[in-house]
Scaffold this motif. Structure first.
Motif, mmCIF file in Angstrom:
data_model
loop_
_atom_site.group_PDB
_atom_site.id
_atom_site.type_symbol
_atom_site.label_atom_id
_atom_site.label_comp_id
_atom_site.label_asym_id
_atom_site.label_seq_id
_atom_site.Cartn_x
_atom_site.Cartn_y
_atom_site.Cartn_z
ATOM 1 N N ASN A 196 -3.902 15.743 -5.505
ATOM 2 C CA ASN A 196 -4.290 15.412 -4.133
ATOM 3 C C ASN A 196 -3.141 14.919 -3.259
ATOM 4 O O ASN A 196 -3.365 14.530 -2.111
ATOM 5 C CB ASN A 196 -5.407 14.366 -4.152
ATOM 6 C CG ASN A 196 -6.676 14.894 -4.795
ATOM 7 O OD1 ASN A 196 -7.037 16.058 -4.613
ATOM 8 N ND2 ASN A 196 -7.353 14.043 -5.557
ATOM 9 N N VAL A 197 -1.920 14.916 -3.788
ATOM 10 C CA VAL A 197 -0.777 14.495 -2.980
ATOM 11 C C VAL A 197 0.128 15.697 -2.718
ATOM 12 O O VAL A 197 0.080 16.704 -3.437
ATOM 13 C CB VAL A 197 0.038 13.367 -3.659
ATOM 14 C CG1 VAL A 197 -0.852 12.171 -3.951
ATOM 15 C CG2 VAL A 197 0.723 13.865 -4.922
ATOM 16 N N THR A 198 0.948 15.580 -1.692
ATOM 17 C CA THR A 198 1.918 16.624 -1.375
ATOM 18 C C THR A 198 3.147 16.444 -2.243
ATOM 19 O O THR A 198 3.666 15.328 -2.372
ATOM 20 C CB THR A 198 2.316 16.560 0.111
ATOM 21 O OG1 THR A 198 1.153 16.771 0.921
ATOM 22 C CG2 THR A 198 3.365 17.617 0.439
ATOM 23 N N ALA A 219 -0.280 4.374 -0.807
ATOM 24 C CA ALA A 219 -1.069 5.574 -0.561
ATOM 25 C C ALA A 219 -0.696 6.197 0.784
ATOM 26 O O ALA A 219 -0.491 5.488 1.779
ATOM 27 C CB ALA A 219 -2.558 5.247 -0.587
ATOM 28 N N SER A 220 -0.583 7.506 0.779
ATOM 29 C CA SER A 220 -0.271 8.306 1.981
ATOM 30 C C SER A 220 1.148 8.099 2.488
ATOM 31 O O SER A 220 1.520 8.658 3.527
ATOM 32 C CB SER A 220 -1.271 8.016 3.112
ATOM 33 O OG SER A 220 -2.588 8.335 2.688
ATOM 34 N N ARG A 221 1.942 7.302 1.797
ATOM 35 C CA ARG A 221 3.369 7.214 2.115
ATOM 36 C C ARG A 221 4.074 8.434 1.521
ATOM 37 O O ARG A 221 3.501 9.183 0.723
ATOM 38 C CB ARG A 221 3.969 5.945 1.526
ATOM 39 C CG ARG A 221 3.259 4.668 1.921
ATOM 40 C CD ARG A 221 3.707 4.151 3.249
ATOM 41 N NE ARG A 221 3.198 2.811 3.512
ATOM 42 C CZ ARG A 221 3.606 2.041 4.527
ATOM 43 N NH1 ARG A 221 4.533 2.487 5.352
ATOM 44 N NH2 ARG A 221 3.100 0.832 4.706
ATOM 45 N N THR A 222 5.335 8.603 1.895
ATOM 46 C CA THR A 222 6.124 9.692 1.322
ATOM 47 C C THR A 222 7.405 9.129 0.737
ATOM 48 O O THR A 222 8.131 8.388 1.415
ATOM 49 C CB THR A 222 6.471 10.757 2.381
ATOM 50 O OG1 THR A 222 5.262 11.353 2.863
ATOM 51 C CG2 THR A 222 7.351 11.847 1.790
ATOM 52 N N ASP A 225 0.844 -1.192 0.000
ATOM 53 C CA ASP A 225 0.000 0.000 0.000
ATOM 54 C C ASP A 225 0.880 1.243 0.000
ATOM 55 O O ASP A 225 1.534 1.559 0.993
ATOM 56 C CB ASP A 225 -0.911 -0.011 1.227
ATOM 57 C CG ASP A 225 -1.896 1.147 1.215
ATOM 58 O OD1 ASP A 225 -1.970 1.860 0.186
ATOM 59 O OD2 ASP A 225 -2.584 1.346 2.231
ATOM 60 N N GLY A 285 -1.006 7.657 -4.969
ATOM 61 C CA GLY A 285 -1.378 8.354 -3.745
ATOM 62 C C GLY A 285 -0.220 8.629 -2.822
ATOM 63 O O GLY A 285 -0.407 9.016 -1.655
ATOM 64 N N THR A 286 1.006 8.451 -3.321
ATOM 65 C CA THR A 286 2.207 8.676 -2.530
ATOM 66 C C THR A 286 2.618 10.145 -2.603
ATOM 67 O O THR A 286 2.664 10.733 -3.690
ATOM 68 C CB THR A 286 3.370 7.814 -3.060
ATOM 69 O OG1 THR A 286 2.941 6.453 -3.156
ATOM 70 C CG2 THR A 286 4.585 7.902 -2.154
ATOM 71 N N ASN A 287 2.889 10.745 -1.447
ATOM 72 C CA ASN A 287 3.493 12.073 -1.436
ATOM 73 C C ASN A 287 4.908 11.948 -1.968
ATOM 74 O O ASN A 287 5.600 10.960 -1.680
ATOM 75 C CB ASN A 287 3.522 12.649 -0.024
ATOM 76 C CG ASN A 287 2.146 12.754 0.601
ATOM 77 O OD1 ASN A 287 1.202 13.197 -0.042
ATOM 78 N ND2 ASN A 287 2.029 12.330 1.847
#
Length: 266
Positions: free
Chosen positions: A56-58, A5-8, A3, A30-32
């Motif tokens: 939607n990601v940083t 997503a939301s990792r950097t 997964d 979904g990875t920053n």
């Protein structure tokens, strides 16, 4: 790390080529992403491309010279101030020179080793301990077919030997890192459509003037950087120890290792 997503992810050499393609693909998951290189302009352009594709990601773009240990420490401080932690470290930055061994000056060796080998080691030294503390993370070390089969491509002595060293670094680190919940993937990259032959544009002043040697460009099959990036993403998700970008070079690799293995029988 299935997964993403939301990792950097932090990708050195992320403004162009394989680094940028990988940033785009990870952002789509979904990875920053944090991209770094020595060029503020190329980074800004790359970051804008990522933001437009994945709003939607940083996305951070931070200038960093990986051959300078303090520059990497400054990079880490900026990441921390942004409230992020590096879950995926991609040691991708690379430069090369062209010409015979005896035509290379000390500054040429220092520069290529500084980016390819020391830069990889410095990044791992800075970000791996935090992964160990958290018990999770993934490190990607981008190597080269030239480092895997050093007599395959000549006239790139510093680059070839430095890439061989990062292969050893990745292979040695993987079993240790696994005990801490951290994955390590070493990528064997061959001909790709990148700007690595324009490396001299990124040479810091402290390494002197560019090496001026006329070398005929070698004909080779070069794949799009997006193809390499896709294989790296799969390598991260499946925690592969090795990823090879050009299956057609397997026989040439086997030939090289067979020559070494023969020595054990003599």
């Amino acid at each position: 790390m299935k997964d993403l997503a939301s990792r950097t992810a932090l990708i050195t050499g992320g403004g162009t080529g394989i680094g940028l393609s990988l940033a785009l693909q990870l952002a789509a998951e979904g990875t920053n992403v944090i991209i770094s290189s020595t060029s503020k302009e190329r980074l800004a352009a790359g970051a804008q491309q990522i933001r437009e594709a994945s709003p939607n990601v940083t996305v951070l773009d931070i200038v960093c010279d990986v051959s300078d240990r303090q520059s990497i420490k400054n990079l880490k401080e900026e990441v921390t101030r942004a409230g992020l932690q590096v879950d995926i470290l991609v040691c991708n930055a690379g430069v090369t020179t062209s010409g015979d061994y005896h035509l290379h000056r000390e500054s040429d060796w220092d520069w290529v080793y500084g980016v390819v080998l020391n830069g990889t080691a410095y990044c791992i030294q800075s970000f791996y301990p935090d992964m160990v503390t958290r018990g999770s993370g993934h490190i990607v070390i981008n190597g080269s077919q030239a480092g895997m089969v050093p007599n395959w491509v000549t006239l790139h002595g510093p680059y070839t030997s430095a890439k061989a060293a990062v292969h050893a670094l990745g292979a040695a680190l993987r079993p240790e890192a696994a005990t801490h919940g951290v994955g390590v993937t070493t990528v064997i990259i061959a001909g790709t459509q990148t700007d690595i032959m324009k490396s001299e544009r990124s040479r810091p002043e402290r390494f002197g003037e560019p090496l001026q040697v006329e070398v005929e460009r070698r004909a080779a099959r070069r794949v799009p950087p997006s193809e390499v990036a896709a294989k790296i993403v799969t390598g991260i998700k499946e925690d592969r120890g090795w990823v090879a970008t050009h299956p057609d070079l397997k026989d040439r690799t086997k030939q090289y290792f067979d020559e070494i293995l023969e020595a054990y029988d003599q």
